[in-house]
Design an enzyme around this catalytic site. Structure first.
Site, PDB file in Angstrom:
ATOM      1  N   ASP A   9      -0.545  -5.155  10.406  1.00 26.90           N
ATOM      2  CA  ASP A   9      -1.725  -5.764  10.686  1.00 26.90           C
ATOM      3  C   ASP A   9      -1.776  -6.997  11.643  1.00 26.90           C
ATOM      4  OD1 ASP A   9      -0.799  -7.745   9.291  1.00 26.90           O
ATOM      5  OD2 ASP A   9      -2.218  -7.882   7.462  1.00 26.90           O
ATOM      6  N   CYS A  66       2.968  -6.480   7.170  1.00 27.97           N
ATOM      7  CA  CYS A  66       2.008  -7.410   6.951  1.00 27.97           C
ATOM      8  C   CYS A  66       2.673  -8.805   6.917  1.00 27.97           C
ATOM      9  CB  CYS A  66       0.662  -7.031   6.134  1.00 27.97           C
ATOM     10  SG  CYS A  66       1.399  -7.097   4.272  1.00 27.97           S
ATOM     11  N   THR A  68       2.938 -10.389   3.931  1.00 25.08           N
ATOM     12  CA  THR A  68       3.855 -10.473   3.018  1.00 25.08           C
ATOM     13  C   THR A  68       4.648  -9.010   2.660  1.00 25.08           C
ATOM     14  OG1 THR A  68       2.329  -9.873   1.359  1.00 25.08           O
ATOM     15  CG2 THR A  68       2.579 -12.226   1.562  1.00 25.08           C
ATOM     16  N   HIS A  99      19.093   4.605  -3.301  1.00 21.79           N
ATOM     17  CA  HIS A  99      18.858   4.959  -4.492  1.00 21.79           C
ATOM     18  C   HIS A  99      17.248   5.602  -4.500  1.00 21.79           C
ATOM     19  CE1 HIS A  99      21.428   2.324  -7.138  1.00 21.79           C
ATOM     20  NE2 HIS A  99      22.037   2.882  -6.370  1.00 21.79           N
ATOM     21  N   HIS A 133      20.167  10.502  -7.729  1.00 20.44           N
ATOM     22  CA  HIS A 133      19.163  10.088  -8.061  1.00 20.44           C
ATOM     23  C   HIS A 133      17.704  10.911  -7.901  1.00 20.44           C
ATOM     24  CE1 HIS A 133      20.676   5.943  -8.433  1.00 20.44           C
ATOM     25  NE2 HIS A 133      21.526   6.255  -7.516  1.00 20.44           N
TER      26      HIS A 133
HETATM   27  C1  RB5 Z   1      -3.433 -10.912   5.943  1.00 23.06           C
HETATM   28  O1  RB5 Z   1      -4.108 -12.159   5.932  1.00 23.06           O
HETATM   29  C2  RB5 Z   1      -2.667 -10.884   4.745  1.00 23.06           C
HETATM   30  O2  RB5 Z   1      -3.498 -10.843   3.723  1.00 23.06           O
HETATM   31  C3  RB5 Z   1      -1.939  -9.352   5.024  1.00 23.06           C
HETATM   32  O3  RB5 Z   1      -1.263  -9.574   5.960  1.00 23.06           O
HETATM   33  C4  RB5 Z   1      -0.802  -9.315   3.861  1.00 23.06           C
HETATM   34  O4  RB5 Z   1       0.046 -10.216   3.585  1.00 23.06           O
HETATM   35  C5  RB5 Z   1      -1.191  -8.621   2.483  1.00 23.06           C
HETATM   36  O5  RB5 Z   1      -0.699  -8.297   1.600  1.00 23.06           O
END
Ligand code: RB5
Length: 147
Positions: A9, A66, A68, A99, A133
């Protein structure tokens, strides 16, 4: 060699491009999915695109990034046949292959510095699945059918 799809993203455009360049340098065929700098998108759309390509066999593997890595891993895992693993370091990346036979690797673009992200990808690609596994993966597949 089979294609790897790399998507992100807006939170990880720079890292996505670095991953694409790294994989091309490794000799892999890559399809890139995601926005240009400054364009905002909803990560489930890119995750679905990459995950469906892996599930149908158009791509052999996927990398999704993305902010996180959490959102793309949740979304990609909704597609039957996809085993998406969110990893944070070389150890989790290696185990995702060894695994879990993860066919989509998910990374947090706001959490990982580029060199570590690329190391994670190399560890995942260079580690073989341990077949002992397999019966556990079969149970995961059964969940897709039985809930
Ligand atoms: C976008 O701002 C953010 O929410 C996305 O990149 C991600 O971290 C969501 O899990």
């Amino acid at each position: 060699m089979a294609r790897i799809d790399v998507g992100s993203d807006h939170a990880a455009v720079a890292l996505r491009r670095a991953v694409v360049a790294h994989l091309v340098a490794r000799g892999r065929t890559v399809r890139e999915v995601g926005p240009a700098v400054g364009e905002r998108v909803d990560y489930p759309d890119q995750a679905a695109d990459v995950a469906r390509a892996v599930a149908t066999g158009d791509a052999s593997l996927g990398v999704m990034i993305c902010g996180t890595g959490i959102g793309v891993s949740i979304a990609a895992n909704k597609v039957p046949g996809v085993r998406a693993a969110l990893v944070h370091d070389v150890t989790t990346a290696r185990f995702a292959a060894q695994h879990n036979d993860a066919n989509v690797l998910c990374l947090g673009g706001r959490l990982l510095a580029e060199p570590l992200a690329l190391e994670c990808i190399d560890a995942w690609l260079d580690t073989a699945f341990e077949g002992r596994h397999q019966h556990r993966l079969d149970k995961i597949t059964a969940l897709e059918n039985d809930g």
